[in-house]
Structures are given as structure tokens and as C-alpha cells.
Scaffold this active site. Sequence first.
Site, PDB file in Angstrom:
ATOM      1  N   HIS A 186      43.597  22.909  37.898  1.00  0.00           N
ATOM      2  CA  HIS A 186      42.916  23.494  39.059  1.00  0.00           C
ATOM      3  C   HIS A 186      42.518  22.456  40.099  1.00  0.00           C
ATOM      4  O   HIS A 186      42.428  22.767  41.278  1.00  0.00           O
ATOM      5  CB  HIS A 186      41.768  24.393  38.610  1.00  0.00           C
ATOM      6  CG  HIS A 186      42.299  25.698  38.118  1.00  0.00           C
ATOM      7  ND1 HIS A 186      42.552  25.920  36.780  1.00  0.00           N
ATOM      8  CD2 HIS A 186      42.722  26.793  38.777  1.00  0.00           C
ATOM      9  CE1 HIS A 186      43.083  27.125  36.645  1.00  0.00           C
ATOM     10  NE2 HIS A 186      43.187  27.676  37.837  1.00  0.00           N
ATOM     11  N   ARG A 293      40.285  33.375  44.134  1.00  0.00           N
ATOM     12  CA  ARG A 293      39.858  32.985  42.780  1.00  0.00           C
ATOM     13  C   ARG A 293      38.329  33.067  42.716  1.00  0.00           C
ATOM     14  O   ARG A 293      37.629  32.075  42.920  1.00  0.00           O
ATOM     15  CB  ARG A 293      40.314  31.564  42.469  1.00  0.00           C
ATOM     16  CG  ARG A 293      41.819  31.412  42.223  1.00  0.00           C
ATOM     17  CD  ARG A 293      42.145  29.984  41.772  1.00  0.00           C
ATOM     18  NE  ARG A 293      43.474  29.878  41.212  1.00  0.00           N
ATOM     19  CZ  ARG A 293      44.568  29.569  41.908  1.00  0.00           C
ATOM     20  NH1 ARG A 293      44.494  29.346  43.191  1.00  0.00           N
ATOM     21  NH2 ARG A 293      45.750  29.488  41.306  1.00  0.00           N
ATOM     22  N   ARG A 329      40.396  38.619  42.896  1.00  0.00           N
ATOM     23  CA  ARG A 329      40.655  38.619  41.458  1.00  0.00           C
ATOM     24  C   ARG A 329      39.311  38.501  40.749  1.00  0.00           C
ATOM     25  O   ARG A 329      38.511  37.621  41.074  1.00  0.00           O
ATOM     26  CB  ARG A 329      41.538  37.421  41.087  1.00  0.00           C
ATOM     27  CG  ARG A 329      41.742  37.329  39.586  1.00  0.00           C
ATOM     28  CD  ARG A 329      42.687  36.230  39.229  1.00  0.00           C
ATOM     29  NE  ARG A 329      42.071  34.920  39.293  1.00  0.00           N
ATOM     30  CZ  ARG A 329      42.725  33.791  39.019  1.00  0.00           C
ATOM     31  NH1 ARG A 329      44.006  33.829  38.699  1.00  0.00           N
ATOM     32  NH2 ARG A 329      42.119  32.627  39.091  1.00  0.00           N
ATOM     33  N   GLU A 428      50.817  37.384  34.003  1.00  0.00           N
ATOM     34  CA  GLU A 428      50.850  35.944  33.744  1.00  0.00           C
ATOM     35  C   GLU A 428      50.949  35.630  32.252  1.00  0.00           C
ATOM     36  O   GLU A 428      50.847  34.482  31.848  1.00  0.00           O
ATOM     37  CB  GLU A 428      49.638  35.259  34.369  1.00  0.00           C
ATOM     38  CG  GLU A 428      48.297  35.868  34.023  1.00  0.00           C
ATOM     39  CD  GLU A 428      47.125  35.210  34.768  1.00  0.00           C
ATOM     40  OE1 GLU A 428      47.275  34.105  35.300  1.00  0.00           O
ATOM     41  OE2 GLU A 428      46.040  35.830  34.785  1.00  0.00           O
ATOM     42  N   ASN A 451      51.771  30.140  37.204  1.00  0.00           N
ATOM     43  CA  ASN A 451      51.141  28.952  36.588  1.00  0.00           C
ATOM     44  C   ASN A 451      50.911  29.187  35.104  1.00  0.00           C
ATOM     45  O   ASN A 451      51.213  28.341  34.263  1.00  0.00           O
ATOM     46  CB  ASN A 451      49.801  28.639  37.255  1.00  0.00           C
ATOM     47  CG  ASN A 451      49.918  28.498  38.748  1.00  0.00           C
ATOM     48  OD1 ASN A 451      51.008  28.266  39.248  1.00  0.00           O
ATOM     49  ND2 ASN A 451      48.819  28.651  39.460  1.00  0.00           N
ATOM     50  N   ARG A 462      49.386  23.633  30.661  1.00  0.00           N
ATOM     51  CA  ARG A 462      49.639  23.280  32.062  1.00  0.00           C
ATOM     52  C   ARG A 462      48.931  22.004  32.492  1.00  0.00           C
ATOM     53  O   ARG A 462      49.205  21.460  33.553  1.00  0.00           O
ATOM     54  CB  ARG A 462      49.270  24.455  32.982  1.00  0.00           C
ATOM     55  CG  ARG A 462      47.822  24.832  32.944  1.00  0.00           C
ATOM     56  CD  ARG A 462      47.586  26.226  33.524  1.00  0.00           C
ATOM     57  NE  ARG A 462      47.173  26.213  34.905  1.00  0.00           N
ATOM     58  CZ  ARG A 462      46.776  27.288  35.580  1.00  0.00           C
ATOM     59  NH1 ARG A 462      46.779  28.482  35.007  1.00  0.00           N
ATOM     60  NH2 ARG A 462      46.408  27.217  36.823  1.00  0.00           N
TER      61      ARG A 462
END
Length: 583
Positions: A186, A293, A329, A428, A451, A462
Site C-alpha cells: 500500500h 479506499r 469501498r 479479487e 492486486n 504481494r
Amino acid sequence: MKGLGVSQGIGIGKAFIIEKKVVNISVNQTDDTDNEVRRFHNALENCKKETEELYIKTLNNIGEKEAMIFKSHEMILEDEVFISDVETKIKNEKVNAEFAVNEIAISYIKMFESINDEYLRERADDVKDIMNRVLSELMGINTIDFSKMEKDSVLVVKDLTPSDTAQLDRTKVSAMITEIGGKTSHAAIMARILGIPTVVGLEGIVDNVKSDDIIICDGKSGKVIINPSEKQKQYYSNKRKKELNIIKQLKKQIGLPTVTKDGFTVSLSSNISSPRDVDSALENDAEGIGLFRSEFLFMNRNCQPTEEEQFNEYKEVLVKMKEKPVIIRTMDIGGDKEVSYMDIPKEMNPFLGYRAIRVCLVDTDMFKTQLKAILRASVYGNAKIMFPMISTVQELKDAKKIYEQAKDELRQKKIPFKDNIEIGIMIEIPSAAIISDILAKEVDFFSIGTNDLIQYTMAVDRMNSKLAHLYSQYHPALLRLIKSIITNAHNAGIWVGMCGEAAGDPKLIPVFVGMGLDEFSMNSPSILRARYIIRDLNKKEMDKIADDVINIETAMEVEKYLSCIFSESEIESRLCGNMKYNY
Ligand code: PEP
Ligand code: MG
């Protein structure tokens, strides 16, 4: 040196190193305890001033929530018990102030760390931070904090958390280099949103660089040069000039429709983390917000945001975006986004654990509070709601049930809201992708989160820079999943977007156009380049490319194939026209 370029652009400037210093504290016996107590109070005063400056700076540059962390530091510096404990130790044991501060602070830290409460355990970090600052004051060592950063600094740091990134002053940072992190950590995502050239995964950089060394950081290739030669400086400053010129040329795309040569229109939206990112989205002509976000509203603070606080944030975004769509979201805490006050235990595999909708379906009060705040704000614009990390139909049904309860509660209180806002989910997780035909019947839209979809499909964390070669958006498995999600969505009559980082990848944009993706959401600085590319495409030709890529064997071959079709350097030279750059 070479790391992983995660936010493109060239940064040139003096190194600004952030490292945790190991300070050796020795005990000195003294009879002049009054002087030691005086020194302790002077150090406290200086730290308070510094903390106040940090608070004001963060408040002005970033926001109230982020600034509150320094208010809690101020409270520790004024804590009467802490102050009297240190004074008593100095006087009773006739010791120097440094030793007393260190001993008392360590006993506090140990006490906080032993408590079985995540929030209180996190307080240990605050005490550590304060202890280091007071000790640095007492010992005359320069403390390093962002406020001491000069213009054009290249930040060199072992690890950068999302909250560190939130504190940065964009006008002073010309680039960032870290030892830890991946392309979609992030902090890397925030660097792209802020448009800061960034290289991650460069092990040993902190030990290899001295303060004020001149550094060149190429956020695209991942190349980092320490104390470059004149020739290298010339080369990269020309390269930077070229990049700035490209940005200038791309501004001509503002106001143009995002449509292919043969009339296929898509929507180009922006990903944001807070209302302050909306300005950049609008400057880059975003047609909407494809991903807000919201979890960042929950971070860098001591308690959950109230319904009123959340309402104000959502309203601000909706008002600024006018009638343009804003997909909020619901919070996606967990993974690399930690929140100290929430009851999220340390897990072996945080990305596979208690995260996002999984937390919301347990802490239903918190979830309902957020949904009510969004619903109340919905009357000010074009809001849509999206649930993250859905892996089963049941989770979606449960989330929708709580959403209906939130509506009922507002109705009972006669609080207005829009009743018909679109509900979507992020796709996702591979299980959701595979049953996307079933999930599509339950929602108004999908947004593909590449992602996470990559990390779960490839079984690669990730954040892990060692496995970055496996974490690839070109892997045919991922592209096949994406194709089937889009097909399933369209068969069910719903639209489908993408808000993972792959949506802004110039090589993949033609593929997704071919697959029929309806909306692309990316960090704001990438929007105009994406529009330029899409306006240059022919949808019919892209259909064929989309069919081809899913039959190629490896990610590397897919990337190579796409590089032949789409040459970034050709686009760049077209944009730069006849300008000559000597490098
Ligand atoms: C994603 O997973 O692609 C996504 C957009 O969500 P996040 O990066 O916040 O996990
Ligand atoms: Mg995600």
C-alpha cells in the site's frame, strides 16, 4: 544498484535517510540531581515544541486524523506519572537523566507489550518513539523526522508504512527508496497516487548511503545511482525533462472522450484514499472515482471514526465530484493495513486471514455505522457501494442484509438517503472469479481487484520482493480469470470495472479493451496516458489480441508479445514530437 521500480518518474536529490538509531545509554552517578531534572524538563519542552510543529504541519498538509497521532504523543510528553517516575529515579538513585528516561520508558514499554490488548500494545510504539526523541534531545543527537526534510530530498528508508507515506510532504520528496515492499504494497500504491518516483526492495540501501549523498532514482527501471558522475546527472536530468514534457503533452487529453477509434467507449476513473486525493483526480480529468479506499479513514487514529466523521468525509468527496460516480469501498482493514485499536490478532498469514468483509461481518455495528454514513452522504452525489474480499455468495448475502438493516434504521429516524444506489463487489479472490456467473445475479457491478487476485491466484504475498518475479499481471492464469469475469458479468447484464494496478498498465489496457472491460480505475497520474492509448486503439483489433494472450504459455511471453504490439517508446516519441533529448 537495482530494485523494483513501483512508481515511475525520475527523482534526483540529496539522500534523506531514516533509520532507527541504536543509542548506547550509560549510567553516570551524580550529586547534581537538580541539574539532571532541569535537563530532563528542557528536553521534554523541546520535544513538545517539535511535536506541536509536526501536528500543525500534518494538519495543514494532510488532515486532522493523521495529525491526531502527534496529539497522543503530546499527551505522553505531559504525562504526570511518567514525569514524576523519571524525576524520582534521578533523585533517589543519583543518576543522569538519560539513564532514568531510558529505564522508566523501557518499563512502560514492557508493561504495554505484555497486555493482551492490541491497542495498548501499539502504545508501546508511541512510548518508544517518544523515548528516542527525548534521549536524542538529551544527548544532542539529531533526530530525524519528516519536518527536517529539505526540498528535493530522496527518502531512503528500510520500510515505509502506509501511515509514514501519509505524513510525507509531496513538495519536498523527489523520490523514495525502500529495502522492503512490493509493487502493490500500500505504500507503493500511495506513492503512485502522490506521483513520487519510487524504488522498493533494494536490500542494504540504508547502509550504503550517507546523508546528503546525491541520489538518482528511476522509478520505472528500478535503477538507483549513488553520487552519479556529471555525465549520468546530465543523462537523467534530460530524461526527467522528457518525462515532464510528456506530462505536458498528455494534458491535451483533458476534456476528450475515452473512446476507441471505432467507437467503443469506456470510463476512466481514479483510485483515492482520502478526500484530499480528489483534487488530483479532477486535475487529471477522472470521469469518476472507481475506488475510494475508505479504510484509510480508520487508520492513524486511536478509535473508530464516528458515523458523523465518516459522513463528512464521504460527503466531501461526493460534493467535489458533483454528478460523477464515486465507488466507496467499505473498509478493507487487515493484510498490510493495520489498525491498532481494532481487535485484529497477529496472524501467521494476515493476507489470508481476518480482513475486510470478514471483519465487517463480525463487527456488524461498525459495518452498519459505515453503511449509514455512506447512505446519508449519498444524497449529495452519485455514490455506489462496493464490498471487498467477497469469496462466497453467503458473505455477499449477509453484507446485503446488514445494508438493508442500515437503511431501515435511517428510515425509522426519517433521515434521507438515496434508495437506489448501485451495489457492487470486488472480484479479487479466485473463488469469486470462478463463481462470478452466480455472484453477478446478486449485484449491479463488479470491480476486478488484480492486486489481490494475482497474489491469491499465484500464491505469492504481494509484499514479498523476493517473489516479485512470480507476482505478474501478465500470467495467462490471471488473464483467463479476468476474461471469464468480464464475460460472466456481461452475460448477467451488469457492468464490470477494474481497480487493481493492472488497470493502468499501458501494455494491458489494449487487452482489457479487447475483453470489453467497461471501466478502468487507476491512480490519477496515469489517467491521461490511458486515455491517449485507448483513443489510439481499434476495438476489433484488440478483440483478437485478447483472444491470443490467454493462449500464450508464460507471463514473460505474454509481456513480450504485448511489448511488440504496444511500444511505449513509440508513444513517447509521438508525444514528444521533434524535441531532441541528448541521452
Ligand atoms: C486490489 O486488490 O486489486 C485492490 C484494488 O484492493 P487493495 O489494493 O486495496 O487490496
Ligand atoms: Mg484488494
